[in-house]
Design a protein around this motif. Structure first.
Motif, PDB file in Angstrom:
ATOM      1  N   HIS A 155       6.637   5.176  -9.861  1.00  0.00           N
ATOM      2  CA  HIS A 155       8.257   4.754  -9.839  1.00  0.00           C
ATOM      3  C   HIS A 155       8.576   3.475  -9.126  1.00  0.00           C
ATOM      4  O   HIS A 155       9.595   3.146  -9.037  1.00  0.00           O
ATOM      5  CB  HIS A 155       9.239   5.796  -9.331  1.00  0.00           C
ATOM      6  N   THR A 156       7.376   2.848  -8.361  1.00  0.00           N
ATOM      7  CA  THR A 156       7.689   1.781  -7.542  1.00  0.00           C
ATOM      8  C   THR A 156       7.065   0.541  -8.129  1.00  0.00           C
ATOM      9  O   THR A 156       7.001  -0.241  -7.534  1.00  0.00           O
ATOM     10  CB  THR A 156       6.839   2.118  -6.262  1.00  0.00           C
ATOM     11  N   PHE A 157       6.792   0.727  -9.517  1.00  0.00           N
ATOM     12  CA  PHE A 157       6.032  -0.343 -10.118  1.00  0.00           C
ATOM     13  C   PHE A 157       6.921  -1.678 -10.030  1.00  0.00           C
ATOM     14  O   PHE A 157       6.583  -2.821  -9.768  1.00  0.00           O
ATOM     15  CB  PHE A 157       5.977  -0.308 -11.680  1.00  0.00           C
ATOM     16  N   GLY A 158       8.036  -1.524 -10.310  1.00  0.00           N
ATOM     17  CA  GLY A 158       9.275  -2.701 -10.007  1.00  0.00           C
ATOM     18  C   GLY A 158       9.155  -3.223  -8.723  1.00  0.00           C
ATOM     19  O   GLY A 158       9.219  -4.475  -8.670  1.00  0.00           O
ATOM     20  N   GLN A 159       9.091  -2.552  -7.741  1.00  0.00           N
ATOM     21  CA  GLN A 159       9.105  -3.038  -6.309  1.00  0.00           C
ATOM     22  C   GLN A 159       7.858  -3.850  -6.177  1.00  0.00           C
ATOM     23  O   GLN A 159       7.970  -4.966  -5.397  1.00  0.00           O
ATOM     24  CB  GLN A 159       9.428  -1.986  -5.307  1.00  0.00           C
ATOM     25  N   ARG A 160       6.791  -2.990  -6.664  1.00  0.00           N
ATOM     26  CA  ARG A 160       5.430  -4.017  -6.639  1.00  0.00           C
ATOM     27  C   ARG A 160       5.378  -5.270  -7.130  1.00  0.00           C
ATOM     28  O   ARG A 160       4.989  -6.237  -6.600  1.00  0.00           O
ATOM     29  CB  ARG A 160       4.389  -2.893  -6.989  1.00  0.00           C
TER      30      ARG A 160
ATOM     31  N   ALA B  85       0.940  -1.002  -0.146  1.00  0.00           N
ATOM     32  CA  ALA B  85       0.046  -0.084   0.097  1.00  0.00           C
ATOM     33  C   ALA B  85       0.735   1.270  -0.141  1.00  0.00           C
ATOM     34  O   ALA B  85       0.646   2.295  -0.769  1.00  0.00           O
ATOM     35  CB  ALA B  85      -1.036   0.102   1.329  1.00  0.00           C
ATOM     36  N   GLU B  86       1.859   1.256   0.885  1.00  0.00           N
ATOM     37  CA  GLU B  86       2.869   2.321   0.842  1.00  0.00           C
ATOM     38  C   GLU B  86       3.678   2.448  -0.702  1.00  0.00           C
ATOM     39  O   GLU B  86       3.540   3.593  -1.009  1.00  0.00           O
ATOM     40  CB  GLU B  86       4.065   2.129   1.732  1.00  0.00           C
ATOM     41  N   LEU B  87       3.924   1.406  -1.054  1.00  0.00           N
ATOM     42  CA  LEU B  87       4.462   1.450  -2.642  1.00  0.00           C
ATOM     43  C   LEU B  87       3.346   2.095  -3.515  1.00  0.00           C
ATOM     44  O   LEU B  87       3.808   2.936  -4.536  1.00  0.00           O
ATOM     45  CB  LEU B  87       4.983   0.192  -3.039  1.00  0.00           C
ATOM     46  N   VAL B  88       2.226   1.754  -3.347  1.00  0.00           N
ATOM     47  CA  VAL B  88       1.180   2.363  -4.214  1.00  0.00           C
ATOM     48  C   VAL B  88       1.047   3.833  -4.115  1.00  0.00           C
ATOM     49  O   VAL B  88       1.077   4.735  -5.047  1.00  0.00           O
ATOM     50  CB  VAL B  88      -0.147   1.627  -4.082  1.00  0.00           C
TER      51      VAL B  88
END
Length: 158
Positions: free
Chosen positions: A111-116, A103-106
């Protein structure tokens, strides 16, 4: 305003046992524009308690929920979609901390697509491992059930 990630449907993966269960999200109770739900209505629709919904908001799992002029939470269809997704994550066995991290990454943005993606791929691997374990367990149960069915059908011995 509530920020929810939309998940596009990917069709490039061949049909396998693992991805045949793709289903459309449940229909919303109200159309967009008329989608202001109380916490009680959301609890009834999701099966979650009002206490759990408040806790999700408090720990950062639930994005910002709008409030009425009297301070009551007002959920939207996007909130319902998010809660449906969170329910699926819960079913995977993902720890709450992992769901909060997602949820934090969303909220942090594109720019957090890769981490998600990495977090979801790790979770997918865990689910596939559990499915394999459950299939093995099912085979053992089927064997035992067959054994008892055969024993029951066998004529009594003197």
């Amino acid at each position: 305003m509530t920020v929810i990630e939309s998940t596009p449907v990917r069709t490039e993966r061949p049909a396998t046992v693992e991805n045949l269960c793709v289903a459309a999200p449940p229909a919303h109770p109200r159309p967009a524009g008329q989608d202001r739900y109380t916490i009680g209505e959301v609890a009834a629709w999701t099966g979650l308690s009002a206490h759990t919904l408040r806790w999700y908001e408090r720990i950062g799992l639930m994005p910002h929920v709008d409030r009425s002029h009297t301070g009551q939470r007002r959920f939207t269809n996007r909130d319902l979609d998010w809660l449906t997704f969170v329910g699926k994550l819960r079913l995977t066995g993902m720890p709450v901390a992992g769901m909060v991290r997602y949820a934090e990454l969303v909220r942090e943005g594109e720019h957090t697509f890769g981490q998600r993606q990495e977090l979801l791929e790790d979770t997918r691997r865990d689910v596939l491992t559990r499915i394999a374990e459950l299939r093995d367990t099912l085979a053992v149960l089927d064997h035992k059930i067959g054994f008892y069915a055969d024993a029951h059908r066998a004529p009594e011995r003197v």
